[in-house]
Scaffold this motif. Structure first.
Motif, PDB file in Angstrom:
ATOM      1  N   ILE A   7       9.102  20.235 -11.902  1.00 32.42           N
ATOM      2  CA  ILE A   7      10.241  20.294 -11.345  1.00 32.42           C
ATOM      3  C   ILE A   7      10.608  19.088 -10.608  1.00 32.42           C
ATOM      4  O   ILE A   7       9.784  18.409  -9.948  1.00 32.42           O
ATOM      5  CB  ILE A   7      10.310  21.277 -10.419  1.00 32.42           C
ATOM      6  N   CYS A   8      11.656  18.519 -10.481  1.00 32.31           N
ATOM      7  CA  CYS A   8      12.050  17.207  -9.973  1.00 32.31           C
ATOM      8  C   CYS A   8      12.726  17.664  -8.577  1.00 32.31           C
ATOM      9  O   CYS A   8      13.114  18.410  -8.371  1.00 32.31           O
ATOM     10  CB  CYS A   8      13.100  16.401 -10.804  1.00 32.31           C
ATOM     11  N   GLY A   9      12.761  16.564  -7.906  1.00 34.71           N
ATOM     12  CA  GLY A   9      13.119  16.696  -6.201  1.00 34.71           C
ATOM     13  C   GLY A   9      14.564  17.439  -6.201  1.00 34.71           C
ATOM     14  O   GLY A   9      14.992  17.999  -5.319  1.00 34.71           O
ATOM     15  N   ILE A  15      10.048  19.255 -19.160  1.00 33.05           N
ATOM     16  CA  ILE A  15       9.240  19.791 -19.993  1.00 33.05           C
ATOM     17  C   ILE A  15       8.662  18.542 -20.666  1.00 33.05           C
ATOM     18  O   ILE A  15       9.587  17.774 -21.416  1.00 33.05           O
ATOM     19  CB  ILE A  15       9.810  21.105 -20.934  1.00 33.05           C
ATOM     20  N   MET A  16       7.442  18.318 -20.840  1.00 33.71           N
ATOM     21  CA  MET A  16       6.520  17.258 -21.441  1.00 33.71           C
ATOM     22  C   MET A  16       5.739  17.808 -22.509  1.00 33.71           C
ATOM     23  O   MET A  16       4.898  18.665 -22.077  1.00 33.71           O
ATOM     24  CB  MET A  16       6.116  16.312 -20.492  1.00 33.71           C
ATOM     25  N   CYS A  34      -0.027  12.796 -15.649  1.00 32.37           N
ATOM     26  CA  CYS A  34       0.632  12.700 -14.428  1.00 32.37           C
ATOM     27  C   CYS A  34       1.372  11.319 -14.292  1.00 32.37           C
ATOM     28  O   CYS A  34       2.554  11.184 -13.710  1.00 32.37           O
ATOM     29  CB  CYS A  34      -0.373  12.748 -13.308  1.00 32.37           C
ATOM     30  N   THR A  35       0.795  10.178 -15.029  1.00 30.90           N
ATOM     31  CA  THR A  35       1.165   8.856 -14.910  1.00 30.90           C
ATOM     32  C   THR A  35       2.481   8.774 -15.638  1.00 30.90           C
ATOM     33  O   THR A  35       3.641   8.460 -15.316  1.00 30.90           O
ATOM     34  CB  THR A  35       0.210   7.908 -15.487  1.00 30.90           C
ATOM     35  N   ALA A  36       2.560   9.727 -16.750  1.00 26.57           N
ATOM     36  CA  ALA A  36       3.830   9.559 -17.704  1.00 26.57           C
ATOM     37  C   ALA A  36       4.786  10.121 -17.062  1.00 26.57           C
ATOM     38  O   ALA A  36       6.076   9.676 -17.128  1.00 26.57           O
ATOM     39  CB  ALA A  36       3.490  10.192 -19.131  1.00 26.57           C
ATOM     40  N   ALA A  37       4.596  11.359 -16.376  1.00 24.86           N
ATOM     41  CA  ALA A  37       5.769  12.188 -15.477  1.00 24.86           C
ATOM     42  C   ALA A  37       6.249  11.176 -14.365  1.00 24.86           C
ATOM     43  O   ALA A  37       7.479  11.364 -14.193  1.00 24.86           O
ATOM     44  CB  ALA A  37       5.014  13.293 -15.072  1.00 24.86           C
ATOM     45  N   ARG A  38       5.403  10.681 -13.674  1.00 30.48           N
ATOM     46  CA  ARG A  38       5.859   9.851 -12.625  1.00 30.48           C
ATOM     47  C   ARG A  38       6.588   8.654 -13.214  1.00 30.48           C
ATOM     48  O   ARG A  38       7.683   8.096 -12.411  1.00 30.48           O
ATOM     49  CB  ARG A  38       4.730   9.446 -11.752  1.00 30.48           C
ATOM     50  N   THR A  39       6.229   8.224 -14.172  1.00 30.04           N
ATOM     51  CA  THR A  39       7.169   6.762 -14.778  1.00 30.04           C
ATOM     52  C   THR A  39       8.563   7.504 -15.426  1.00 30.04           C
ATOM     53  O   THR A  39       9.368   6.771 -15.132  1.00 30.04           O
ATOM     54  CB  THR A  39       6.063   6.103 -15.971  1.00 30.04           C
ATOM     55  N   ARG A  42      11.168   9.474 -12.107  1.00 30.33           N
ATOM     56  CA  ARG A  42      10.820   9.073 -10.703  1.00 30.33           C
ATOM     57  C   ARG A  42      10.487  10.148  -9.530  1.00 30.33           C
ATOM     58  O   ARG A  42       9.659   9.924  -8.641  1.00 30.33           O
ATOM     59  CB  ARG A  42      11.813   7.984 -10.499  1.00 30.33           C
ATOM     60  N   ASP A  43      11.461  11.067  -9.697  1.00 29.46           N
ATOM     61  CA  ASP A  43      11.318  12.080  -8.376  1.00 29.46           C
ATOM     62  C   ASP A  43      10.693  13.236  -8.496  1.00 29.46           C
ATOM     63  O   ASP A  43      11.238  14.286  -8.117  1.00 29.46           O
ATOM     64  CB  ASP A  43      12.847  12.230  -7.948  1.00 29.46           C
ATOM     65  N   ILE A  44       9.673  13.159  -9.590  1.00 26.73           N
ATOM     66  CA  ILE A  44       8.890  14.463 -10.049  1.00 26.73           C
ATOM     67  C   ILE A  44       8.140  15.071  -8.771  1.00 26.73           C
ATOM     68  O   ILE A  44       7.896  14.201  -8.123  1.00 26.73           O
ATOM     69  CB  ILE A  44       8.091  14.260 -11.208  1.00 26.73           C
ATOM     70  N   LYS A  45       8.766  16.483  -8.563  1.00 25.50           N
ATOM     71  CA  LYS A  45       7.884  17.077  -7.280  1.00 25.50           C
ATOM     72  C   LYS A  45       6.677  17.715  -7.697  1.00 25.50           C
ATOM     73  O   LYS A  45       5.570  17.800  -7.118  1.00 25.50           O
ATOM     74  CB  LYS A  45       9.023  17.925  -6.644  1.00 25.50           C
TER      75      LYS A  45
END
Length: 95
Positions: A7-9, A15-16, A34-39, A42-45
């Motif tokens: 879930i993003c902010g 879904i990845m 996790c690195t890919a999700a944050r890249t 950007r606002d992944i919570k």
């Protein structure tokens, strides 16, 4: 191979699906996921690892026709490009 749901902010569902164990993809470990999700988001919570291996598959169904969009793992009973039988699925209907 790995599947993650997050879930993003702003409340958007993420879904990845990481393909892996093939000639074109090495997959992702937890840290890489996790690195890919944050890249990408950007606002992944929150992010949760759901499944891995040959049952990690992304596809789309339209007018009763299923099309695979990912390349699952290769194993003795599953060749790359063919999803294996699983007992659970996350089905998201749009519209």
């Amino acid at each position: 191979p790995r599947t993650a749901v997050g879930i993003c902010g702003n409340g958007d569902l993420v879904i990845m699906v990481f393909s892996g164990r093939s000639l074109i993809s090495g997959g992702a470990d937890y840290s890489q996921m996790c690195t890919a999700a944050r890249t990408v988001f950007r606002d992944i919570k929150d992010l949760m690892n759901v499944d891995g291996g040959g049952s990690s598959l992304l596809g789309i169904s339209s007018d009763g026709v299923f099309m695979e969009l990912s390349l699952p793992a290769t194993s003795a009973t599953n060749v790359a490009g063919m999803g294996r039988t699983v007992n659970t699925a996350l089905d998201i209907r749009i519209g």
